[in-house]
Write an enzyme that holds these catalytic residues in place. Structure first.
Site, mmCIF file in Angstrom:
data_model
loop_
_atom_site.group_PDB
_atom_site.id
_atom_site.type_symbol
_atom_site.label_atom_id
_atom_site.label_comp_id
_atom_site.label_asym_id
_atom_site.label_seq_id
_atom_site.Cartn_x
_atom_site.Cartn_y
_atom_site.Cartn_z
ATOM 1 C CD GLN A 192 -3.278 0.327 1.975
ATOM 2 O OE1 GLN A 192 -3.273 -0.789 2.483
ATOM 3 N NE2 GLN A 192 -4.196 1.224 2.254
ATOM 4 C CB SER A 235 2.152 -5.125 3.722
ATOM 5 O OG SER A 235 0.993 -5.115 4.521
ATOM 6 C CG LEU A 236 -1.087 -4.955 -0.751
ATOM 7 C CD1 LEU A 236 -1.508 -5.554 -2.093
ATOM 8 C CD2 LEU A 236 -1.655 -3.569 -0.616
ATOM 9 N NE ARG A 290 -3.267 -8.234 4.654
ATOM 10 C CZ ARG A 290 -2.448 -7.205 4.467
ATOM 11 N NH1 ARG A 290 -2.811 -6.210 3.664
ATOM 12 N NH2 ARG A 290 -1.272 -7.156 5.069
ATOM 13 C CG HIS A 319 2.018 -4.497 9.227
ATOM 14 N ND1 HIS A 319 1.803 -5.825 8.934
ATOM 15 C CD2 HIS A 319 1.863 -3.822 8.065
ATOM 16 C CE1 HIS A 319 1.531 -5.943 7.642
ATOM 17 N NE2 HIS A 319 1.554 -4.746 7.102
ATOM 18 C CD GLN A 337 0.926 -9.905 5.539
ATOM 19 O OE1 GLN A 337 -0.255 -9.650 5.717
ATOM 20 N NE2 GLN A 337 1.472 -10.004 4.339
#
Length: 313
Positions: free
Chosen positions: A10, A95-96, A120, A204, A253
């Site tokens: 992102q 991440s994503l 998510r 996170h 995660q």
């Protein structure tokens, strides 16, 4: 030496992303159509035309970035006549981007990846009321020093190192007041810069636990295959291929640290010397040389990039 394909997270979204690929290659358009159909949403129109505020919404940005990465991936495979495993020895995503990496490696279908990322994004947004969480970039301090800043700033609230992106580039995440304290403490400890980031939620960190629970439930019902190329997972910074372990790590995660610097160094230890960033932007390409001067980053997100990469095969 070898290549790894890496997939952005992102922040790399931009109105118009993927449009040149869609205009030049039918397989790219097909990916966007698949994602639109999976989500029952005209996401490709939002990607092409905006408005930017709607594209930036976490629940839109996450599947949109995956769609662009997979469109570029399909173009590379169709134009080269090679599969991912012919071109790369490892995959990883920020991440994503880990979902994009898994879809590229056929561990997840594109449709499932889109639906999981939509959930998510929505779950991460809902986990913390707007205005109660924050994130800040701390530049010029080591991970250990940034962790010390977070510990001092916490004062009973959540404040943690969320992203270890490169040497001297750490992102903190947590309760808004704690992050604001951390920014001032970091400046006092010699950080070159410490700035609040324009994000909609504190990703996170432990505040994301409701989102982790939502993803655990969703992932329990998702089909995950062994990836065609091993995944270097964010939270352990080493390769995994077992679908059960991948499932567990995707849940971890959500609240866990993105160990990107360590992941890149791990890939280097596996004889990777080139990271190919597949998708929107060049954020990960920019981090490569900051992490290791022996490694090269290449971004692939336009027809010209595709042509240049194919000529290097």
């Amino acid at each position: 030496m070898a290549r790894a394909f890496v997939f952005p997270g992102q922040g790399s979204q931009a109105v118009g992303m993927g449009q040149e690929l869609a205009e030049a290659f039918p397989v790219a358009r097909e990916v966007f159509e698949e994602v639109d159909e999976a989500l029952k949403q005209n996401l490709s129109k939002l990607m092409a035309e905006g408005p930017e505020g709607d594209l930036t919404l976490t629940e839109n940005a996450q599947p949109a970035l995956m769609a662009v990465s997979l469109a570029a991936m399909r173009v590379l495979e169709s134009e080269s006549g090679k599969s991912l495993s012919d071109m790369a020895s490892l995959v990883a995503g920020h991440s994503l981007g880990e979902y994009s990496a898994l879809a590229a490696a056929k561990a997840l279908s594109i449709c499932d990846a889109a639906r999981l990322l939509k959930l998510r994004g929505r779950s991460m947004q809902k986990a913390v009321p707007v205005g109660e969480g924050a994130m800040a970039a701390v530049l010029g301090l080591s991970l250990e020093d940034a962790e010390a800043v977070a510990e001092e700033a916490a004062q009973g609230e959540v404040c943690a190192a969320a992203n270890d992106n490169a040497d001297g580039q750490v992102v903190l995440s947590g309760a808004k007041a704690a992050i604001e304290r951390a920014v001032e403490i970091a400046k006092g400890k010699g950080a070159k810069r410490a700035v609040l980031l324009p994000v909609s939620a504190p990703f996170h960190c432990a505040l994301m636990q409701p989102a982790a629970e939502a993803m655990e439930e969703a992932l329990a019902n998702a089909t995950i295959n062994a990836p065609s190329v091993p995944l270097v997972a964010n939270v352990v910074a080493e390769k995994v291929v077992d679908p059960t372990r991948i499932r567990e790590l995707l849940v971890e995660q959500v609240c866990g640290r993105v160990r990107w610097r360590e992941s890149v160094l791990y890939m280097k230890s596996q004889d990777v010397d080139t990271l190919v960033e597949v998708g929107s932007g060049k954020v990960l390409t920019g981090l490569v040389r900051r992490i290791s001067r022996d490694m090269t980053g290449v971004a692939v997100n336009t027809p010209a990039d595709v042509e240049a990469f194919l000529s290097s095969l």
